[in-house]
Motif scaffolding. Structure first.
Motif, PDB file in Angstrom:
ATOM      1  N   ILE A  19      57.462  33.048  36.032  1.00  0.00           N
ATOM      2  CA  ILE A  19      57.844  34.658  35.968  1.00  0.00           C
ATOM      3  C   ILE A  19      56.386  35.481  35.912  1.00  0.00           C
ATOM      4  O   ILE A  19      55.862  35.469  34.559  1.00  0.00           O
ATOM      5  N   PRO A  20      56.272  36.228  36.565  1.00  0.00           N
ATOM      6  CA  PRO A  20      55.067  36.903  36.471  1.00  0.00           C
ATOM      7  C   PRO A  20      55.197  38.137  35.121  1.00  0.00           C
ATOM      8  O   PRO A  20      56.101  38.572  34.912  1.00  0.00           O
ATOM      9  N   GLY A  21      54.033  38.039  34.559  1.00  0.00           N
ATOM     10  CA  GLY A  21      53.946  38.800  33.226  1.00  0.00           C
ATOM     11  C   GLY A  21      52.631  39.314  33.182  1.00  0.00           C
ATOM     12  O   GLY A  21      51.708  39.336  34.217  1.00  0.00           O
ATOM     13  N   PRO A  22      52.270  40.150  32.079  1.00  0.00           N
ATOM     14  CA  PRO A  22      50.818  40.669  32.001  1.00  0.00           C
ATOM     15  C   PRO A  22      49.701  39.639  32.150  1.00  0.00           C
ATOM     16  O   PRO A  22      48.750  39.892  33.044  1.00  0.00           O
ATOM     17  N   GLY A  23      49.933  38.241  31.896  1.00  0.00           N
ATOM     18  CA  GLY A  23      49.047  37.340  32.048  1.00  0.00           C
ATOM     19  C   GLY A  23      48.664  37.083  33.546  1.00  0.00           C
ATOM     20  O   GLY A  23      47.607  37.107  34.105  1.00  0.00           O
ATOM     21  N   VAL A  24      49.965  36.866  34.202  1.00  0.00           N
ATOM     22  CA  VAL A  24      49.748  36.265  35.833  1.00  0.00           C
ATOM     23  C   VAL A  24      49.004  37.518  36.413  1.00  0.00           C
ATOM     24  O   VAL A  24      48.443  37.519  37.500  1.00  0.00           O
ATOM     25  N   THR A  25      49.567  38.845  35.945  1.00  0.00           N
ATOM     26  CA  THR A  25      49.248  40.089  36.614  1.00  0.00           C
ATOM     27  C   THR A  25      47.741  40.178  36.602  1.00  0.00           C
ATOM     28  O   THR A  25      47.197  40.544  37.639  1.00  0.00           O
ATOM     29  N   SER A  26      47.178  39.853  35.480  1.00  0.00           N
ATOM     30  CA  SER A  26      45.800  39.874  35.279  1.00  0.00           C
ATOM     31  C   SER A  26      44.830  38.971  36.043  1.00  0.00           C
ATOM     32  O   SER A  26      43.843  39.201  36.603  1.00  0.00           O
ATOM     33  N   ILE A  27      45.443  37.731  36.191  1.00  0.00           N
ATOM     34  CA  ILE A  27      44.690  36.780  37.152  1.00  0.00           C
ATOM     35  C   ILE A  27      44.893  37.179  38.463  1.00  0.00           C
ATOM     36  O   ILE A  27      43.792  36.994  39.340  1.00  0.00           O
ATOM     37  N   VAL A  28      46.049  37.658  39.079  1.00  0.00           N
ATOM     38  CA  VAL A  28      45.994  38.175  40.264  1.00  0.00           C
ATOM     39  C   VAL A  28      44.967  39.071  40.452  1.00  0.00           C
ATOM     40  O   VAL A  28      44.207  39.410  41.567  1.00  0.00           O
ATOM     41  N   GLY A  29      44.925  40.079  39.582  1.00  0.00           N
ATOM     42  CA  GLY A  29      43.813  41.294  39.629  1.00  0.00           C
ATOM     43  C   GLY A  29      42.511  40.705  39.776  1.00  0.00           C
ATOM     44  O   GLY A  29      41.665  41.320  40.531  1.00  0.00           O
ATOM     45  N   TYR A  30      42.129  39.741  38.972  1.00  0.00           N
ATOM     46  CA  TYR A  30      40.851  39.203  39.149  1.00  0.00           C
ATOM     47  C   TYR A  30      40.586  38.557  40.258  1.00  0.00           C
ATOM     48  O   TYR A  30      39.535  38.836  41.044  1.00  0.00           O
ATOM     49  N   ALA A  31      41.544  37.683  41.027  1.00  0.00           N
ATOM     50  CA  ALA A  31      41.318  37.173  42.215  1.00  0.00           C
ATOM     51  C   ALA A  31      41.312  38.244  43.350  1.00  0.00           C
ATOM     52  O   ALA A  31      40.058  37.894  44.058  1.00  0.00           O
ATOM     53  N   LEU A  32      41.945  39.348  43.387  1.00  0.00           N
ATOM     54  CA  LEU A  32      41.770  40.399  44.304  1.00  0.00           C
ATOM     55  C   LEU A  32      40.458  41.221  43.975  1.00  0.00           C
ATOM     56  O   LEU A  32      39.687  41.555  45.156  1.00  0.00           O
ATOM     57  N   SER A  33      39.938  41.304  42.889  1.00  0.00           N
ATOM     58  CA  SER A  33      38.621  42.236  42.742  1.00  0.00           C
ATOM     59  C   SER A  33      37.693  41.681  42.815  1.00  0.00           C
ATOM     60  O   SER A  33      36.396  42.064  43.145  1.00  0.00           O
ATOM     61  N   SER A  34      37.559  40.501  42.221  1.00  0.00           N
ATOM     62  CA  SER A  34      36.400  39.553  42.039  1.00  0.00           C
ATOM     63  C   SER A  34      36.434  38.160  42.794  1.00  0.00           C
ATOM     64  O   SER A  34      35.128  37.519  42.123  1.00  0.00           O
ATOM     65  N   GLY A  35      37.377  37.685  43.097  1.00  0.00           N
ATOM     66  CA  GLY A  35      37.382  36.504  43.839  1.00  0.00           C
ATOM     67  C   GLY A  35      37.654  35.160  43.145  1.00  0.00           C
ATOM     68  O   GLY A  35      38.330  35.427  41.991  1.00  0.00           O
ATOM     69  N   ARG A  36      37.746  34.190  43.870  1.00  0.00           N
ATOM     70  CA  ARG A  36      38.478  32.765  43.107  1.00  0.00           C
ATOM     71  C   ARG A  36      37.700  32.432  41.937  1.00  0.00           C
ATOM     72  O   ARG A  36      38.159  31.991  41.028  1.00  0.00           O
ATOM     73  N   ARG A  37      36.246  32.261  42.003  1.00  0.00           N
ATOM     74  CA  ARG A  37      35.507  32.122  40.399  1.00  0.00           C
ATOM     75  C   ARG A  37      36.207  32.599  39.345  1.00  0.00           C
ATOM     76  O   ARG A  37      36.343  32.151  38.204  1.00  0.00           O
ATOM     77  N   ALA A  38      36.263  33.780  39.494  1.00  0.00           N
ATOM     78  CA  ALA A  38      36.926  34.894  38.259  1.00  0.00           C
ATOM     79  C   ALA A  38      38.011  34.512  38.116  1.00  0.00           C
ATOM     80  O   ALA A  38      38.555  34.646  36.824  1.00  0.00           O
ATOM     81  N   ALA A  39      39.002  34.468  39.041  1.00  0.00           N
ATOM     82  CA  ALA A  39      40.228  34.072  39.131  1.00  0.00           C
ATOM     83  C   ALA A  39      40.637  32.806  38.054  1.00  0.00           C
ATOM     84  O   ALA A  39      41.371  32.805  37.333  1.00  0.00           O
ATOM     85  N   VAL A 192      45.758  46.272  39.766  1.00  0.00           N
ATOM     86  CA  VAL A 192      46.702  45.441  39.152  1.00  0.00           C
ATOM     87  C   VAL A 192      46.415  45.111  37.745  1.00  0.00           C
ATOM     88  O   VAL A 192      47.306  45.017  36.914  1.00  0.00           O
ATOM     89  N   LEU A 193      45.159  45.252  37.410  1.00  0.00           N
ATOM     90  CA  LEU A 193      44.703  45.160  35.841  1.00  0.00           C
ATOM     91  C   LEU A 193      45.165  46.176  35.129  1.00  0.00           C
ATOM     92  O   LEU A 193      45.630  45.944  34.096  1.00  0.00           O
ATOM     93  N   ILE A 194      44.981  47.374  35.687  1.00  0.00           N
ATOM     94  CA  ILE A 194      45.537  48.793  34.930  1.00  0.00           C
ATOM     95  C   ILE A 194      47.238  48.553  34.845  1.00  0.00           C
ATOM     96  O   ILE A 194      47.762  48.625  33.881  1.00  0.00           O
ATOM     97  N   ALA A 195      47.675  47.970  35.782  1.00  0.00           N
ATOM     98  CA  ALA A 195      49.344  47.687  35.796  1.00  0.00           C
ATOM     99  C   ALA A 195      49.648  46.784  34.679  1.00  0.00           C
ATOM    100  O   ALA A 195      50.713  47.016  33.877  1.00  0.00           O
ATOM    101  N   ALA A 196      48.788  45.549  34.699  1.00  0.00           N
ATOM    102  CA  ALA A 196      48.891  44.623  33.521  1.00  0.00           C
ATOM    103  C   ALA A 196      48.886  45.193  32.104  1.00  0.00           C
ATOM    104  O   ALA A 196      49.668  44.937  31.269  1.00  0.00           O
ATOM    105  N   GLY A 197      47.837  46.141  31.928  1.00  0.00           N
ATOM    106  CA  GLY A 197      47.855  46.904  30.757  1.00  0.00           C
ATOM    107  C   GLY A 197      48.963  47.778  30.364  1.00  0.00           C
ATOM    108  O   GLY A 197      49.374  47.789  29.257  1.00  0.00           O
ATOM    109  N   VAL A 198      49.571  48.445  31.472  1.00  0.00           N
ATOM    110  CA  VAL A 198      50.640  49.275  31.342  1.00  0.00           C
ATOM    111  C   VAL A 198      51.634  48.446  30.889  1.00  0.00           C
ATOM    112  O   VAL A 198      52.495  48.737  30.098  1.00  0.00           O
ATOM    113  N   ALA A 199      51.883  47.318  31.644  1.00  0.00           N
ATOM    114  CA  ALA A 199      53.315  46.494  31.125  1.00  0.00           C
ATOM    115  C   ALA A 199      53.040  45.804  29.670  1.00  0.00           C
ATOM    116  O   ALA A 199      54.005  45.708  29.161  1.00  0.00           O
TER     117      ALA A 199
END
Length: 206
Positions: A19-39, A192-199
């Motif tokens: 179930i996506p929550g702030p944690g999953v949202t932040s992980i997806v945000g890192y993947a999109l913004s900074s790639g697999r290593r950061a994710a 997405v990271l901002i959305a995770a913070g808002v959530a």
């Protein structure tokens, strides 16, 4: 701990991880913004944070947060503002140069430490663990041993689901080959990271 009890907890942990929550949202945000290593680094950070969160919950801090509105609110807003700040930073970095030049990604170290904080200090998760995990503990057996088994199980199972999210999102970001598409994927990751913070900020005590 009977195998049936452990299996029920493992299945419940997998459901929570999917179930996506702030944690999953932040992980997806890192993947999109900074790639697999950061994710993947953020997944490792979240796993460590989840383990600490469970230990703290089972040690009794969950009951304290459930009773103290001030403590709950302080932890909630600290985590929310941190995620929002990272998202704003990712977007700002994406605007620092022409689209032909890749903006500087968030480092794996930063992603790791950030999600350690997200996993550890999410107050709703601490309260949830304090109420949820003890249902799987038998009073006649060793509390410490059972708590260790539950903590390890949750950390590993949710770490696996988080890794799946990270790899899928990183794969999607790699499909964006053009410099302009990569630029917008990084901006989307920051969003997405901002959305995770808002959530996180929207979480309320139950």
């Amino acid at each position: 701990m009977p195998f049936s009890t452990w299996l029920a907890f493992a299945v419940a942990s997998a459901a929570m991880g999917l179930i996506p929550g702030p944690g999953v949202t932040s992980i997806v945000g890192y993947a999109l913004s900074s790639g697999r290593r950061a994710a993947l680094a953020s997944v490792a950070g979240m796993a460590l944070g989840n383990a600490v969160c469970m230990i703290v919950s089972l040690a009794g801090a969950g009951a304290l947060l459930a009773a103290s509105a001030v403590a709950f609110t302080v932890l909630k807003w600290a985590g929310a503002l941190y995620l929002i700040a990272l998202g704003v930073l990712a977007i700002a970095r994406s605007r620092s140069g022409p689209a032909a030049h890749a903006p500087a990604p968030i480092s794996p170290r930063t992603a790791f430490l950030s999600n350690v904080a997200v996993g550890t200090f999410h107050p709703k998760t601490i309260v949830f663990f304090a109420a949820f995990a003890p249902q799987f503990i038998r009073p006649e057996a060793s509390y410490v041993l059972q708590a260790a088994i539950l903590t390890a199980t949750f950390t590993i199972v949710v770490g696996a689901t988080d890794t799946a999210y990270a790899l899928a999102a990183a794969r999607a970001s790699h499909l964006l080959k053009s410099p302009g598409a990569r630029l917008w994927s990084k901006r989307a990751g920051g969003g997405v990271l901002i959305a995770a913070g808002v959530a996180t900020a929207a979480v309320r005590r139950s």
